[in-house]
Scaffold this motif. Sequence first.
Motif, short mmCIF file in Angstrom:
data_model
loop_
_atom_site.label_atom_id
_atom_site.label_comp_id
_atom_site.label_asym_id
_atom_site.label_seq_id
_atom_site.Cartn_x
_atom_site.Cartn_y
_atom_site.Cartn_z
N LYS A 666 0.80 -1.22 0.00
CA LYS A 666 0.00 0.00 0.00
C LYS A 666 0.84 1.27 0.00
O LYS A 666 0.37 2.30 -0.50
N HIS A 668 3.90 4.09 -0.62
CA HIS A 668 4.69 4.62 -1.73
C HIS A 668 5.79 5.49 -1.14
O HIS A 668 5.55 6.65 -0.77
N GLN A 671 6.52 9.31 -2.10
CA GLN A 671 5.59 10.41 -1.84
C GLN A 671 6.04 11.24 -0.66
O GLN A 671 6.69 10.76 0.26
N GLU A 675 -0.24 8.08 2.89
CA GLU A 675 -1.40 7.64 2.12
C GLU A 675 -2.68 8.04 2.84
O GLU A 675 -2.74 8.04 4.07
#
Length: 1436
Positions: A666, A668, A671, A675
């Motif tokens: 899930k 990343h 980033q 999330e």
Amino acid sequence: MEADAVSEGGAMAEERPPRLVDYFVVAGLAGSGGAVPEETGGPEPGGPLRPPRPADPITDVAIIARALGEEVPQGYTCIQTSASGHPLELSAGLLGGSQPTICYRRGRDKPPLVELGVLYEGKEHPKPGFQVLETTPYSHSANLAPPGPGHPRTYLTYRRAAEGAGLHALGITDLCLILPSKGEGTPHTYCRLPRNLNPGMWGPAVYLCYKVGLAKANTLVYEAELLGRYPEQDNEAFPLPESVPVFCLPMGATIECWPAQTKYPVPVFSTFVLTGAAGDKVYGAALQFYEAFPRARLSERQARALGLLSAVERGRALGGRAVRSRRAVAVLSRWPAFSAFHAFLTFLYRYSVSGPHRLPLEAHISHFMHNVPFPSPQRPRILVQMSPYDNLLLCQPVSSPLPLSGASFLQLLQSLGPELAVTLLLAVLTEHKLLVHSLRPDLLTSVCEALVSMIFPLHWQCPYIPLCPLVLADVLSAPVPFIVGIHSSYFDLHDPPADVICVDLDTNTLFQTEEKKLLLPRTLPRRPYKVLLNTLTTLHQQLDQTYTRPEEEASLEFLLTDYEAVCGRRARLEREVQGAFLRFMACLLKGYRAFLRPLTQAPSESARDVENLFFLQGFLKSRERSSHKFYAQLLHTQMFSQFIEECSFGSSRHAALEFFDSCVDKVHPEQEKPEPVPLVELEEPSGSELTVFITPPEEPIVAEGSESTPLYCYDGFPELRAELFESPQEQPGLSPAPGPSRSAPSSPAPRRTKQEMKVAQRVAQKSAAVPELWARCLLGHCYGLWFLCLPAYVQSSSSRVRALHTAYQVLRQMESRKVVLPDEVCYRVLMQLCSHYGEPVLSVRVMLDMRRAGIVPNTITYGYYNKAVLESKWPSGTTGGRLRWAKLRNVVLGAAQFRQPLRERRQQEQALRGARSSQPVIEALGVLEPQGSPLSWHDGSLSDVSLASEDPAPGGSPGGTGMTLSAHSAEALDGLGGQAPKAGKRQDAVGTPRRGIGARLQQLLTPSRRSPASRAPPPELPSDLSLPARRSPMDSLLRPRERPGSTASESSTSLGSEWDLSENSLSSLSIQRSSERLSDTPGLSQPPPVEILLSSCSLCRACDSLVYDEEIMAGWAPDDSNLNTTCPFCSRPFVPLLSVQTLDSRPRDLHNPPTSVGAGNKDAPLPGGPGPVLSDRRLCLALDDSSVCNGDAESVPRRVEGGAWAYLSPLVLRKELESLVENEGSEVLALPELPAAHPILFWNLLWYFQRLRLPSTLPGLILAAGDGAPSAQAPSLPSEPAAVQVRLLWDVLTPEPDSCPPLYVLWKAHSQIPHRVAWPGTAPAPLSSLTLLEAVLLHVGFNEVHKAVALLLDMLGPPPGGLHLQRSIYREILFLTMAALGKDHVDIAAFDKKYKAAFNKLASSLGKEELRRRRAQMPSPKAIDCRKCFGAPLEC
């Protein structure tokens, strides 16, 4: 939300839940009346332990102005130098400066100071509870700043302990000043004020530091011992550790001398964690309190040390003194329910200091331990009433995939702050020595637990002692990394070790020496570190806003208004802080599974080394270059090595590791923001909460007129008496009977984890919106059902290795059909069985197939695979006969492939002769594929698919067997592979190309237009292929009242041209097997002993409509707990039923065997004789009915038994099957009692397995159950004659009494073809007309389906006044066409296209809504996809 209250006896009668508390312990100074030994506690690092004699606490602080001639007041101490001895001058010698100096006084005449501060006048206000030191003792200004504009007036502020705090109140014990410009830092355990005392432009910056501690004099310290325990006997699974007393009193059992009027302090609550050899944790909670101690037990030396004797006059006792000793009561549990333990121990302490009571203290202890369980989903809330005024509430912990622990991430963040928390995360990940200390013992455990929990999924492998007793402080000198929590008073006696990082929770500081420096936080991955720090900073600010003081929380107003809101906010913040650390760890290890190295060969001694299990250098190179130094240390830690081993070979933490893998997918790392979806998804609580009330122990009943029961009075906590404890009340049925697990080799593999269930549920919900995906989802769960039953299938098989290879072929079949599996249970079960039965090579093939299919195995599957490879016995060598035979097999295969083009150029006679000469060799080497798919590896050769065992006809020309099969196999290969082998005149003489229904009708109705070649008699068909001839659709279209004499010859002429090898009939050679009963061997003409009819067609009672299998599948909800489907006509939910009918022809008397089937049927063909001519249309079409084909003759009496059970969705069925296997073991699926004990599961499994043509032991269980066999029968292999025949029917087994017969039944009645059952109802006159049936068939044959639909709509009339049929118009026309032409001669996909075009054409005039209201619509796309995905249509 209403709480349902139940009593303890009624709600807990199912099974005995786990206890909340396992042991109750009393610890303190040993000896009830004897003298106290002279020796104190054991030696400590740095020398023997001395009785602590710290100075008195600081009670006053003052400022004196040296420039104004002020002197140091009497009893005060002046601070003239810095911590390192540098001279101090706050005003820096400026003109007009007062040269302020700080002084302090110690004493016990007033409450001590507990906190200091610096106030800049005009810029802020004093904190609540603080007093400002504005003047000196000589009434001058106490301003510390130099005079002049621009310098704010600076004053000291202080806060004093409350009145009556007693001797044990924390207070300031020391002061010092530091000069950062001289390289001075904050001394260890000191708190530094953030304000500069010299804010002017001149002079160095000066900061005030103070130390808070517990200043006690006249104290003797001894090692704590065990004074009492309950129960007296150890639990076998959890024996009481011997070191428990020293953890209950970590600072030792003390004897102290107090002033006589001193009040008893408030008991101190502390927690600790004990770690077992296997890594399991035991949580403890202790309550420390003081009791009176008799002076008579003290020697003269001990009395003098306590200050009880005069130092001037020897032997004279001093008055006004009281002796007290420290004792502790504690509980041990496997659950970190610290708040409940605190309430229970506090109740016991209050009970011991109050009274009198009618019940002994032991009764409350035993009652709590025996009757209070840990909350569970069945008992989520437990209210324990300990007395009329004391109670506690236990709530089930929030369901989370993370391990349960006693961690408090909020206390970690509140005590350390965001930056220091990240620094400690770095220290734990690189395995440094961490020493956490505080004056609050209850804070140590929660913070240390958070330190080891925030590195999840890594598990701390080194020494871990959250609350370390002083007698065990030798662990600080260990040469290995550790995490230890200790009381801050340890540093009153010892300096911190040089190579240890000390963390002070009271001052929020980190102390480390130059010898052991940490890596800088910038060595962490840049973006994940930035996101973590920003998230913790935001949560820390929110935490400050929601903080409430303990005195505010105790107020009645807070409990009535803000308690639930504040607790809810804290719980949310706790999860968010934990989620921030979890995201960082997921980003840290992103993509680690790609670098795991599976075992693919026989294991060696170094198979478990990390270098062989994980590609360290590859993983390091995949990280960003700035973090290589950090990763290099992380990859060589013990906890990372253990993590890789757990991922490679499985462990008890497999569910948690699988959850972490889902988190990795899930996140990343690139980033800059986290999330939006939280990683930890909590399960929603149920609508109604069940509350179990635990009542207090019953008081003894006093009879009227008798004396009252004895009262129990205590001067302190009493010695435990065994006779006063209540014995546990064992109720029948409370605890399950112990016994071995009945699961096949190992139970965890067939089960799905919670994470897999959540993912499967999520995938099912997404697939429900896409028709094709929904059908594949159901198909994947059906295969999952079969693999759940695989352990029982293999165990019951005569050749278990062959059964494993059969399962492997099923896996290959799934891959060829592109089945989307919701999880990896299919692969995992097969790998586990390969490990159990010693087939590691097959396990490696399964792993390679997984990777070839693009499936990355999760932690559980990967662990079972490596276990299978590591623990199984490998073949002794690879140069044996098996390898040589494989090489020879490949050579023959290659030679056969090279010879194939040559055979295509020869004549068919030579090709057949060549096939007979080469095929026995190939068969001996195992080249040919299994019989179920004989055309899978050939490329269109006619000779390869011919029956080589048949001899050619005399004269060199091929006989009927080889000729016919080769020609039509060529047609089949032409349709599948796109290749069109040239057959020339041979093909024209044998048959004509396939034509549509309209062309066949036109040819039949105009026989004069046939060519002369078609009238020539065809070559004679072999007896094993006579069934397609008998199922010719031509004769069925003749009217029953017509019997033309030329029918036999003409129809027989067209028989060869109309033999249809469509995609439904080409998948297997089942036609040959089904026809064997009617020809060749007389023994096979007998019916099977047991015939089972299954049908899923269900009636919707709301609209009186029949819903068929594919429509039921399309209407199921993507929920594993919902049994309803949705009616496609009225859209109402209902529970579909699976109807079962058993036809048992086994004779009751074994001495009278059943007679032959042909004896009672005069129309049946003789064994080995020619088949029936087409002029006898009744017998020819009767052969299409399965009841006659299966030998259903009147001469064989059959016992008929029937029933109906719920037809379950594969999702629901899988959940129920997993529950059954988990509770009763996999062997229950092979027991003869299964059909009677679990009929719903049995018949649903049988339906799905037969639908997908999967082998199983279920049909054999029916015979075993009927014969009373003690064990399950061996599964029936496909090559063996089946003793139980299972037929899956499309229509209902037993019609409704008042229902109208369908059109296909009326057609059979007109054609004098017997049906399975006699229809009870009568058809209306318009429907019973043969003219109507023939008109519908002609419209369908001429591709005018819209006219057939319109004809039926006009005949039925509009609702509600018209005729009502339980079947839709689509079903009536489809079933009528199948009955007239035969099931194998109807292309349902083509029929659906024609019906869809007809529906659209009629919708332009009547409207779609009107057609749906009259049930003229075709099945939904989801239903059609379900029918396609599950294979060929069922029988009518």
